[in-house]
Enzyme design. Structure first.
Site, PDB file in Angstrom:
ATOM      1  N   GLU A  55     -56.021  24.196 -24.385  1.00 12.80           N
ATOM      2  CA  GLU A  55     -56.140  24.565 -25.797  1.00 12.80           C
ATOM      3  C   GLU A  55     -57.586  24.674 -26.239  1.00 12.80           C
ATOM      4  O   GLU A  55     -57.935  25.537 -27.011  1.00 12.80           O
ATOM      5  CB  GLU A  55     -55.395  23.554 -26.680  1.00 12.80           C
ATOM      6  CG  GLU A  55     -54.960  24.098 -28.042  1.00 12.80           C
ATOM      7  CD  GLU A  55     -56.047  24.093 -29.109  1.00 12.80           C
ATOM      8  OE1 GLU A  55     -55.931  24.895 -30.060  1.00 12.80           O
ATOM      9  OE2 GLU A  55     -57.007  23.301 -29.026  1.00 12.80           O
ATOM     10  N   HIS A 116     -55.627  17.789 -28.564  1.00 12.12           N
ATOM     11  CA  HIS A 116     -55.768  19.086 -29.245  1.00 12.12           C
ATOM     12  C   HIS A 116     -57.261  19.453 -29.138  1.00 12.12           C
ATOM     13  O   HIS A 116     -57.766  19.564 -28.029  1.00 12.12           O
ATOM     14  CB  HIS A 116     -55.251  18.931 -30.678  1.00 12.12           C
ATOM     15  CG  HIS A 116     -54.812  20.211 -31.308  1.00 12.12           C
ATOM     16  ND1 HIS A 116     -53.875  20.276 -32.297  1.00 12.12           N
ATOM     17  CD2 HIS A 116     -55.198  21.496 -31.109  1.00 12.12           C
ATOM     18  CE1 HIS A 116     -53.690  21.528 -32.667  1.00 12.12           C
ATOM     19  NE2 HIS A 116     -54.486  22.287 -31.967  1.00 12.12           N
ATOM     20  N   HIS A 136     -52.572  13.810 -31.199  1.00 12.32           N
ATOM     21  CA  HIS A 136     -51.444  13.670 -32.132  1.00 12.32           C
ATOM     22  C   HIS A 136     -50.528  12.577 -31.597  1.00 12.32           C
ATOM     23  O   HIS A 136     -49.844  12.770 -30.600  1.00 12.32           O
ATOM     24  CB  HIS A 136     -50.659  14.982 -32.230  1.00 12.32           C
ATOM     25  CG  HIS A 136     -51.484  16.138 -32.688  1.00 12.32           C
ATOM     26  ND1 HIS A 136     -52.027  16.215 -33.950  1.00 12.32           N
ATOM     27  CD2 HIS A 136     -51.869  17.263 -32.053  1.00 12.32           C
ATOM     28  CE1 HIS A 136     -52.708  17.349 -34.066  1.00 12.32           C
ATOM     29  NE2 HIS A 136     -52.631  18.000 -32.930  1.00 12.32           N
ATOM     30  N   ASN A 170     -56.972  19.730 -36.104  1.00  6.17           N
ATOM     31  CA  ASN A 170     -56.809  20.856 -35.199  1.00  6.17           C
ATOM     32  C   ASN A 170     -58.011  20.925 -34.257  1.00  6.17           C
ATOM     33  O   ASN A 170     -57.862  20.914 -33.054  1.00  6.17           O
ATOM     34  CB  ASN A 170     -56.643  22.145 -36.000  1.00  6.17           C
ATOM     35  CG  ASN A 170     -56.179  23.291 -35.148  1.00  6.17           C
ATOM     36  OD1 ASN A 170     -56.819  23.628 -34.161  1.00  6.17           O
ATOM     37  ND2 ASN A 170     -55.044  23.888 -35.486  1.00  6.17           N
ATOM     38  N   ASN A 229     -58.887  26.293 -38.424  1.00  4.63           N
ATOM     39  CA  ASN A 229     -58.652  26.027 -37.017  1.00  4.63           C
ATOM     40  C   ASN A 229     -59.958  25.638 -36.335  1.00  4.63           C
ATOM     41  O   ASN A 229     -60.481  24.561 -36.622  1.00  4.63           O
ATOM     42  CB  ASN A 229     -58.025  27.309 -36.449  1.00  4.63           C
ATOM     43  CG  ASN A 229     -57.086  27.034 -35.338  1.00  4.63           C
ATOM     44  OD1 ASN A 229     -57.479  26.497 -34.326  1.00  4.63           O
ATOM     45  ND2 ASN A 229     -55.835  27.376 -35.519  1.00  4.63           N
ATOM     46  N   ASP A 274     -58.504  31.288 -33.707  1.00  3.20           N
ATOM     47  CA  ASP A 274     -58.340  29.940 -33.159  1.00  3.20           C
ATOM     48  C   ASP A 274     -59.724  29.333 -32.884  1.00  3.20           C
ATOM     49  O   ASP A 274     -60.574  29.383 -33.773  1.00  3.20           O
ATOM     50  CB  ASP A 274     -57.413  29.987 -31.931  1.00  3.20           C
ATOM     51  CG  ASP A 274     -56.668  28.686 -31.707  1.00  3.20           C
ATOM     52  OD1 ASP A 274     -57.286  27.629 -31.871  1.00  3.20           O
ATOM     53  OD2 ASP A 274     -55.482  28.698 -31.342  1.00  3.20           O
ATOM     54  N   ASN A 275     -59.973  28.815 -31.709  1.00  2.85           N
ATOM     55  CA  ASN A 275     -61.235  28.099 -31.472  1.00  2.85           C
ATOM     56  C   ASN A 275     -62.451  29.013 -31.328  1.00  2.85           C
ATOM     57  O   ASN A 275     -62.339  30.159 -30.907  1.00  2.85           O
ATOM     58  CB  ASN A 275     -61.103  27.206 -30.241  1.00  2.85           C
ATOM     59  CG  ASN A 275     -60.232  26.008 -30.533  1.00  2.85           C
ATOM     60  OD1 ASN A 275     -60.525  25.234 -31.437  1.00  2.85           O
ATOM     61  ND2 ASN A 275     -59.143  25.870 -29.796  1.00  2.85           N
TER      62      ASN A 275
END
Ligand SMILES: *[C@@H]1O[C@H](CO)[C@@H](O)[C@H](O)[C@H]1NC(C)=O
Ligand SMILES: *[C@@H]1O[C@H](CO)[C@@H](O)[C@H](O)[C@H]1NC(C)=O
Ligand SMILES: *[C@@H]1O[C@H](CO)[C@@H](O)[C@H](O)[C@H]1NC(C)=O
Ligand SMILES: *[C@@H]1O[C@H](CO)[C@@H](O)[C@H](O)[C@H]1NC(C)=O
Ligand SMILES: *[C@@H]1O[C@H](CO)[C@@H](O)[C@H](O)[C@H]1NC(C)=O
Length: 364
Positions: A55, A116, A136, A170, A229, A274-275
């Site tokens: 991720e 994450h 998480h 996140n 994010n 996203d990232n």
């Protein structure tokens, strides 16, 4: 008594509002982009040993990349018990060796680790490397802080950070061994119900934020974002970049000495952001995006109609951005690209729950 025609006017207005929202949602989820044509910046291959996502990735200036793998959230294609949270390294100077799994120090609760976003901070004096990871846990979120022992390839657990304002983490950006910026994507994270989370998502409510944790306490530094994010900053540390997922923008903030933020720019990227990784030499941004977020487990995943993958590079983000698309795939090679990290002519592309790709970049 309200006249009948007034009631009809109200009903028509409400129906119009609902219809407008549904049309907006359809575009926001990317369903109009259901067909994606593949292209890549050079030869790409799958890195063996990664089946349950990569991720987030952060690469040190020496070419050692840290990868978080094994994120699990409701709706994901694999069962909870199949997926194991791991931190991996990949050496860009020795790509044939592939990934290495890091061991944890004995006392760390590896069973409940659900990693994450991750960030790495190197102490400029001692050279000590700290690895900070959002995990998480059951009904709560926390940040695990480790130091990386190069000789034994072990992550020594240092502390677990919990705070009222860390509830749907996140991604994070470490500024020290225990200070960081962190994005909460929704307001109903670990502490809320699935229904509340879904409602907030489908109504596209701007309840996401960025918080700054100073070693003792977190405080909000940016609010009103729809599913914020990735978070990262420019090499000169003056600007903070935040991926605003559902509004499909890169938000650029100026940082103050007290770590407060002021938004100066918002770049439309037309895909769910996203990232964000930043090349330490050039300051170029490498971003993983979801062209059709509606096909990912965040909304609805169907293995026969998989989500695709996309990577953008942005030069000069603050003054006159120059945006290039480096990679697009229709889901046959990679699904759900969440991150891309560049080092000396090579690109690692990670995904939320799928594989890890290693590509040579020959087109730039
Ligand atoms: C990465 O690979 C290079 C070349 O084999 C090697 O010299 C270097 O020590 C490796 N780095 C790490 C952190 O293993
Ligand atoms: C990982 O660490 C545990 C506990 O510290 C130890 O028992 C185990 O042997 C280590 N595994 C490897 C592969 O080094
Ligand atoms: C951290 O932030 C809290 C709340 O904003 C503040 O009370 C505290 O003094 C800060 N601590 C440090 C070390 O700056
Ligand atoms: C941080 O600094 C800015 C600019 O100097 C100031 O406007 C703001 O009020 C400060 N914020 C906090 C929380 O101290
Ligand atoms: C995706 O691209 C590959 C390679 O061009 C092709 O074989 C495949 O049919 C495409 N799949 C979809 C769903 O478009």
């Amino acid at each position: 008594m309200v006249p009948v025609y007034m009631r009809w006017i109200v009903i028509v207005f409400l129906a119009w509002g609902v219809l407008q929202h549904l049309i907006k949602l359809w575009f926001t989820l990317g369903y109009h982009k259901a067909v994606l044509y593949n292209h890549q910046p050079g030869p790409c291959r799958v890195v063996p040993g990664v089946e349950h996502g990569a991720e987030d990735i952060t690469t040190l200036p020496n070419g050692l990349a840290f990868i978080s793998s094994g994120l699990w959230l409701p709706g994901f294609p694999h069962g909870r018990s199949e997926v194991r949270g791991r931190i991996l390294t990949f050496n860009y100077s020795d790509p044939e060796s592939g990934v290495k799994e890091l061991n944890f120090s004995e006392e760390f609760d590896r069973e409940n680790f659900n990693p994450h976003g991750l960030s790495v901070w190197t102490d400029p004096l001692s050279g000590r490397i700290s690895v900070l990871v959002i995990s998480h846990q059951r009904r709560k979120d926390q940040v695990e802080v480790f130091t990386y022992d190069v000789a034994t390839e072990t992550l020594e657990h240092q502390e677990t950070i919990r705070d009222e304002l860390i509830y749907s983490g996140n991604d994070l950006l470490a500024l020290g061994p225990d200070s960081f910026y962190l994005t909460n994507d929704v307001s109903h994270g670990a502490r809320g119900s699935t229904l509340a989370r879904k409602l907030e998502t489908y109504l596209l409510l701007p309840f996401g934020n960025v918080v700054f944790y100073n070693g003792t306490q977190a405080r909000p530094v940016a609010e009103g974002l729809v599913f914020p994010n990735g978070v990262n900053m420019s090499p000169d540390r003056r600007y903070l970049y935040v991926g605003a997922g559902f509004t499909e923008e890169l938000r650029i903030f100026r940082r103050f000495a007290n770590n407060s933020l002021e938004q100066i720019e918002s770049l439309p990227l037309h895909s769910f952001v996203d990232n964000i990784e930043v090349d330490p030499q050039t300051g170029d941004l490498y971003i993983g995006l979801h062209p059709v977020i509606g096909k990912t487990p965040l909304i609805h995943y169907d293995p026969w109609d998989p989500p695709g993958a996309q990577v953008l590079r942005i030069k000069n983000a603050v003054r006159g951005p120059d945006i290039t698309e480096l990679f697009v795939n229709n889901g046959t090679k990679l699904q759900g690209s969440s991150v891309a990290s560049f080092h000396k002519g090579a690109l690692l592309i990670g995904s939320v729950f799928d594989r890890l790709l290693y590509c040579q970049v020959r087109t730039l």
